[in-house]
Design a protein around this motif. Structure first.
Motif, short mmCIF file in Angstrom:
data_model
loop_
_atom_site.label_atom_id
_atom_site.label_comp_id
_atom_site.label_asym_id
_atom_site.label_seq_id
_atom_site.Cartn_x
_atom_site.Cartn_y
_atom_site.Cartn_z
N ARG A 235 27.74 -24.98 28.26
CA ARG A 235 26.90 -26.15 28.46
C ARG A 235 26.44 -26.28 29.91
N GLY A 236 27.33 -25.92 30.86
CA GLY A 236 26.98 -26.05 32.26
C GLY A 236 25.84 -25.14 32.67
N ALA A 237 25.59 -24.07 31.89
CA ALA A 237 24.55 -23.13 32.25
C ALA A 237 23.18 -23.51 31.68
N LEU A 238 23.14 -24.52 30.82
CA LEU A 238 21.87 -24.91 30.21
C LEU A 238 20.96 -25.55 31.25
N PRO A 239 19.66 -25.22 31.19
CA PRO A 239 18.73 -25.75 32.19
C PRO A 239 18.40 -27.22 31.98
N ASN A 240 17.95 -27.83 33.04
CA ASN A 240 17.47 -29.20 33.00
C ASN A 240 15.94 -29.13 33.06
N PHE A 241 15.28 -29.68 32.07
CA PHE A 241 13.83 -29.58 31.99
C PHE A 241 13.11 -30.79 32.56
N ARG A 242 13.81 -31.64 33.26
CA ARG A 242 13.16 -32.82 33.82
C ARG A 242 12.09 -32.40 34.82
N ASP A 243 10.90 -32.96 34.64
CA ASP A 243 9.74 -32.72 35.50
C ASP A 243 9.11 -31.33 35.31
N VAL A 244 9.63 -30.55 34.35
CA VAL A 244 8.94 -29.31 33.99
C VAL A 244 7.64 -29.68 33.30
N ARG A 245 6.57 -28.97 33.61
CA ARG A 245 5.25 -29.29 33.06
C ARG A 245 4.94 -28.40 31.86
N VAL B 259 3.98 -33.66 29.90
CA VAL B 259 3.23 -32.95 28.87
C VAL B 259 1.73 -33.22 28.98
N SER B 260 0.96 -32.12 28.83
CA SER B 260 -0.49 -32.22 28.72
C SER B 260 -0.90 -31.51 27.44
N CYS B 261 -1.94 -32.03 26.80
CA CYS B 261 -2.45 -31.43 25.57
C CYS B 261 -3.91 -31.02 25.77
N LYS B 262 -4.27 -29.91 25.16
CA LYS B 262 -5.66 -29.46 25.27
C LYS B 262 -6.07 -28.71 24.01
N TRP B 263 -7.21 -29.11 23.46
CA TRP B 263 -7.79 -28.42 22.31
C TRP B 263 -9.25 -28.83 22.18
N PRO B 264 -10.16 -27.91 21.97
CA PRO B 264 -9.93 -26.47 21.87
C PRO B 264 -9.61 -25.84 23.23
N ASP C 210 -10.13 -22.36 25.68
CA ASP C 210 -10.90 -21.14 25.89
C ASP C 210 -10.63 -20.62 27.30
N ALA C 211 -10.12 -19.39 27.41
CA ALA C 211 -9.80 -18.76 28.70
C ALA C 211 -8.93 -19.69 29.54
N LEU C 212 -7.88 -20.21 28.93
CA LEU C 212 -6.98 -21.14 29.60
C LEU C 212 -6.34 -20.48 30.82
N GLU C 213 -6.49 -21.10 31.98
CA GLU C 213 -5.90 -20.58 33.21
C GLU C 213 -4.45 -21.05 33.33
N PRO C 214 -3.59 -20.20 33.91
CA PRO C 214 -2.16 -20.54 34.01
C PRO C 214 -1.85 -21.43 35.21
N THR C 215 -2.50 -22.56 35.27
CA THR C 215 -2.29 -23.48 36.39
C THR C 215 -1.92 -24.85 35.85
N GLY C 216 -1.01 -25.51 36.55
CA GLY C 216 -0.65 -26.88 36.19
C GLY C 216 0.41 -27.01 35.13
N PHE C 217 1.01 -25.91 34.69
CA PHE C 217 2.08 -26.01 33.69
C PHE C 217 3.05 -24.84 33.84
N ASN C 218 4.29 -25.07 33.37
CA ASN C 218 5.36 -24.08 33.48
C ASN C 218 5.72 -23.43 32.15
N VAL C 219 5.26 -24.01 31.06
CA VAL C 219 5.52 -23.47 29.73
C VAL C 219 4.36 -23.86 28.83
#
Length: 220
Positions: A3-13, A38-43, A45-54
């Motif tokens: 359990r101690g090795a599990l990550p904390n996702f607070r403030d992950v985007r 959390v951010s949502c986007k649809w549709p 197209d050519a989504l750039e890898p900026t502003g989020f971690n997952v």
């Protein structure tokens, strides 16, 4: 994993690339409970890898060109949201190399586990790719290493293992890889890069006496 090795996702985007539906409602609510932004986007197209971690993406409606990166080379962990089992959909999804997946209809249970697995798998892949790249660089540098070892061996009249050990010690002192140091020497065809740039003097031997390089301090 304890359990101690599990990550904390607070403030992950997190980015959710999925049309608005009950699935996204469940997903966003649970992600926010876990502390993610959390951010949502649809549709998409050519989504750039900026502003989020997952990135959570809709595997049922995915298409080529949806992301700005090449398939299989995402710069962040991908989590596929899968509802159907059509072979073409599965094949396309596998081509994206998601680090984890969730099956629709989504439920709160399983989302945290998917996040943990995705980040762990992504990090393991990154380390493996880095190791492979380092090994490939070493293979490419082998001729330079051989050339540098032979040069030191000839100039100092020492055995090949001693020459290699000497180069390795110098590389550690200079905080560079031995391959980089040897490539520098091989490119010049002499030991001058060490003598001129690093203040090292490799004296020539007289008779059978073996000599070590003389290290000159910057103040001398």
């Amino acid at each position: 994993m304890n359990r101690g090795a599990l990550p904390n996702f607070r403030d992950v985007r997190a980015m959710v690339a999925h049309r608005n539906s009950e699935n996204t409602t469940v997903l966003v609510a649970q992600l926010e409970r876990l502390g993610l932004k959390v951010s949502c986007k649809w549709p998409v197209d050519a989504l750039e890898p900026t502003g989020f971690n997952v990135l959570f993406f809709d595997a049922d409606r995915g298409y080529d060109g949806q992301f700005a990166w090449k398939p299989g080379s995402a710069p962040v962990p991908l989590i596929a949201l899968m509802g159907g089992e059509a072979p073409g959909r599965i094949e396309w999804t596998l081509g994206q190399r998601p680090a984890a997946y969730l099956v629709k209809p989504l439920r709160p249970n399983g989302i945290f586990s998917a996040l943990v697995i995705a980040f762990h798998e992504f990090e393991q892949r990154r380390k493996l790719e880095q190791k492979v790249a380092e090994l490939a660089a070493r293979v490419r540098a082998r001729p330079a290493v051989l050339s540098a070892v032979t040069l030191v061996q000839t100039c100092m009249k020492i055995e090949s293992q001693e020459a290699f050990d000497l180069l390795r010690s110098e590389a550690m002192r200079l905080q560079v890889s031995i391959e980089a140091l040897c490539e520098r020497i091989a490119a010049s065809g002499s030991l001058s890069p060490l003598a001129e740039q690093q203040g090292i003097s490799f004296p020539k031997n007289s008779g059978r006496e073996k000599q070590r390089p003389e290290i000159r301090s910057g103040g001398q």
